[in-house]
Write a protein that holds these residues in place. Structure first.
Motif, PDB file in Angstrom:
ATOM      1  N   ILE A   1       0.845  -1.204   0.000  1.00  0.00           N
ATOM      2  CA  ILE A   1       0.000   0.000   0.000  1.00  0.00           C
ATOM      3  C   ILE A   1       0.879   1.251   0.000  1.00  0.00           C
ATOM      4  CG2 ILE A   1      -1.641   1.342   1.370  1.00  0.00           C
ATOM      5  CD1 ILE A   1      -2.811  -1.387   2.279  1.00  0.00           C
ATOM      6  N   THR A   2       1.922   1.252   0.802  1.00  0.00           N
ATOM      7  CA  THR A   2       2.843   2.382   0.860  1.00  0.00           C
ATOM      8  C   THR A   2       3.510   2.607  -0.492  1.00  0.00           C
ATOM      9  OG1 THR A   2       3.285   1.960   3.199  1.00  0.00           O
ATOM     10  CG2 THR A   2       4.896   3.306   2.023  1.00  0.00           C
ATOM     11  N   LEU A   3       3.996   1.527  -1.099  1.00  0.00           N
ATOM     12  CA  LEU A   3       4.672   1.628  -2.385  1.00  0.00           C
ATOM     13  C   LEU A   3       3.734   2.166  -3.466  1.00  0.00           C
ATOM     14  CD1 LEU A   3       7.259   1.149  -3.985  1.00  0.00           C
ATOM     15  CD2 LEU A   3       6.481  -1.190  -4.379  1.00  0.00           C
ATOM     16  N   VAL A   4       2.531   1.633  -3.542  1.00  0.00           N
ATOM     17  CA  VAL A   4       1.568   2.084  -4.547  1.00  0.00           C
ATOM     18  C   VAL A   4       1.199   3.544  -4.318  1.00  0.00           C
ATOM     19  CG1 VAL A   4      -0.795   1.779  -5.392  1.00  0.00           C
ATOM     20  CG2 VAL A   4       0.660  -0.215  -5.031  1.00  0.00           C
ATOM     21  N   SER A   5       1.009   3.924  -3.082  1.00  0.00           N
ATOM     22  CA  SER A   5       0.673   5.307  -2.769  1.00  0.00           C
ATOM     23  C   SER A   5       1.776   6.251  -3.221  1.00  0.00           C
ATOM     24  CB  SER A   5       0.427   5.458  -1.269  1.00  0.00           C
ATOM     25  OG  SER A   5       0.217   6.798  -0.932  1.00  0.00           O
ATOM     26  N   LYS A   6       3.015   5.912  -2.914  1.00  0.00           N
ATOM     27  CA  LYS A   6       4.140   6.759  -3.312  1.00  0.00           C
ATOM     28  C   LYS A   6       4.297   6.782  -4.830  1.00  0.00           C
ATOM     29  CE  LYS A   6       6.845   6.662   0.895  1.00  0.00           C
ATOM     30  NZ  LYS A   6       6.939   8.083   1.156  1.00  0.00           N
ATOM     31  N   LEU A   7       4.087   5.654  -5.474  1.00  0.00           N
ATOM     32  CA  LEU A   7       4.211   5.572  -6.925  1.00  0.00           C
ATOM     33  C   LEU A   7       3.173   6.451  -7.620  1.00  0.00           C
ATOM     34  CD1 LEU A   7       5.769   4.273  -9.202  1.00  0.00           C
ATOM     35  CD2 LEU A   7       4.215   2.336  -9.100  1.00  0.00           C
TER      36      LEU A   7
ATOM     37  N   GLU B   1      13.527   7.388  -5.761  1.00  0.00           N
ATOM     38  CA  GLU B   1      13.237   7.117  -4.350  1.00  0.00           C
ATOM     39  C   GLU B   1      12.243   5.968  -4.208  1.00  0.00           C
ATOM     40  OE1 GLU B   1      11.918  10.759  -2.562  1.00  0.00           O
ATOM     41  OE2 GLU B   1      13.801  11.791  -3.001  1.00  0.00           O
ATOM     42  N   VAL B   2      11.230   5.955  -5.065  1.00  0.00           N
ATOM     43  CA  VAL B   2      10.235   4.877  -5.033  1.00  0.00           C
ATOM     44  C   VAL B   2      10.887   3.555  -5.424  1.00  0.00           C
ATOM     45  CG1 VAL B   2       8.103   4.014  -6.085  1.00  0.00           C
ATOM     46  CG2 VAL B   2       8.273   6.406  -5.397  1.00  0.00           C
ATOM     47  N   LYS B   3      11.791   3.613  -6.396  1.00  0.00           N
ATOM     48  CA  LYS B   3      12.518   2.411  -6.812  1.00  0.00           C
ATOM     49  C   LYS B   3      13.317   1.840  -5.640  1.00  0.00           C
ATOM     50  CE  LYS B   3      16.006   0.802 -10.038  1.00  0.00           C
ATOM     51  NZ  LYS B   3      17.003   1.195 -11.033  1.00  0.00           N
ATOM     52  N   GLU B   4      14.016   2.694  -4.915  1.00  0.00           N
ATOM     53  CA  GLU B   4      14.783   2.252  -3.752  1.00  0.00           C
ATOM     54  C   GLU B   4      13.866   1.646  -2.687  1.00  0.00           C
ATOM     55  OE1 GLU B   4      17.289   5.388  -2.271  1.00  0.00           O
ATOM     56  OE2 GLU B   4      18.120   5.766  -4.256  1.00  0.00           O
ATOM     57  N   LEU B   5      12.719   2.261  -2.487  1.00  0.00           N
ATOM     58  CA  LEU B   5      11.750   1.737  -1.520  1.00  0.00           C
ATOM     59  C   LEU B   5      11.265   0.356  -1.951  1.00  0.00           C
ATOM     60  CD1 LEU B   5      10.040   2.252   1.024  1.00  0.00           C
ATOM     61  CD2 LEU B   5       8.332   3.300  -0.473  1.00  0.00           C
ATOM     62  N   GLY B   6      10.954   0.208  -3.238  1.00  0.00           N
ATOM     63  CA  GLY B   6      10.516  -1.084  -3.760  1.00  0.00           C
ATOM     64  C   GLY B   6      11.584  -2.150  -3.587  1.00  0.00           C
ATOM     65  N   GLU B   7      12.835  -1.796  -3.865  1.00  0.00           N
ATOM     66  CA  GLU B   7      13.932  -2.749  -3.696  1.00  0.00           C
ATOM     67  C   GLU B   7      14.099  -3.139  -2.236  1.00  0.00           C
ATOM     68  OE1 GLU B   7      17.190  -0.799  -5.632  1.00  0.00           O
ATOM     69  OE2 GLU B   7      16.446  -1.323  -7.629  1.00  0.00           O
ATOM     70  N   SER B   8      13.885  -2.199  -1.339  1.00  0.00           N
ATOM     71  CA  SER B   8      13.945  -2.489   0.092  1.00  0.00           C
ATOM     72  C   SER B   8      12.860  -3.496   0.483  1.00  0.00           C
ATOM     73  CB  SER B   8      13.783  -1.195   0.891  1.00  0.00           C
ATOM     74  OG  SER B   8      13.639  -1.461   2.258  1.00  0.00           O
ATOM     75  N   PHE B   9      11.648  -3.295  -0.033  1.00  0.00           N
ATOM     76  CA  PHE B   9      10.555  -4.226   0.253  1.00  0.00           C
ATOM     77  C   PHE B   9      10.854  -5.612  -0.300  1.00  0.00           C
ATOM     78  CE2 PHE B   9       7.334  -0.481   0.301  1.00  0.00           C
ATOM     79  CZ  PHE B   9       7.730  -0.153   1.589  1.00  0.00           C
ATOM     80  N   ILE B  10      11.455  -5.668  -1.496  1.00  0.00           N
ATOM     81  CA  ILE B  10      11.792  -6.954  -2.097  1.00  0.00           C
ATOM     82  C   ILE B  10      12.838  -7.677  -1.245  1.00  0.00           C
ATOM     83  CG2 ILE B  10      12.953  -8.037  -4.072  1.00  0.00           C
ATOM     84  CD1 ILE B  10      11.477  -5.976  -5.838  1.00  0.00           C
TER      85      ILE B  10
END
Length: 75
Positions: A6-12, A23-32
């Protein structure tokens, strides 16, 4: 959907620049990475419970399946 997704989609949805996209890419990689670590810990727990052979057999089957998908994509 879990909180991370939800956080990732919201930021995207609110990206307005390439810098924000990075920044969103880095966040996504962190989640992965977090999910990969969770998967590894799960495999370790299963291996402890069922034995290493069970995990290795499952990994071998997955490898065969993934190789078959790659071959289909190459054709």
């Amino acid at each position: 959907m879990d909180y991370d997704m939800i956080t990732l989609v919201s930021k995207l949805r609110n990206v307005k620049s390439m810098e924000e996209l990075d920044e969103v890419k880095e966040l996504g990689e962190s989640f992965i990475r977090k999910q990969k670590n969770y998967a590894i810990l799960t495999l370790m727990a299963v291996a402890e419970e069922l034995g290493d052979a069970e995990i290795l057999n499952s990994v071998d089957k997955l490898k065969i399946y993934l190789n078959s998908i790659l071959k289909k994509e190459e054709n």
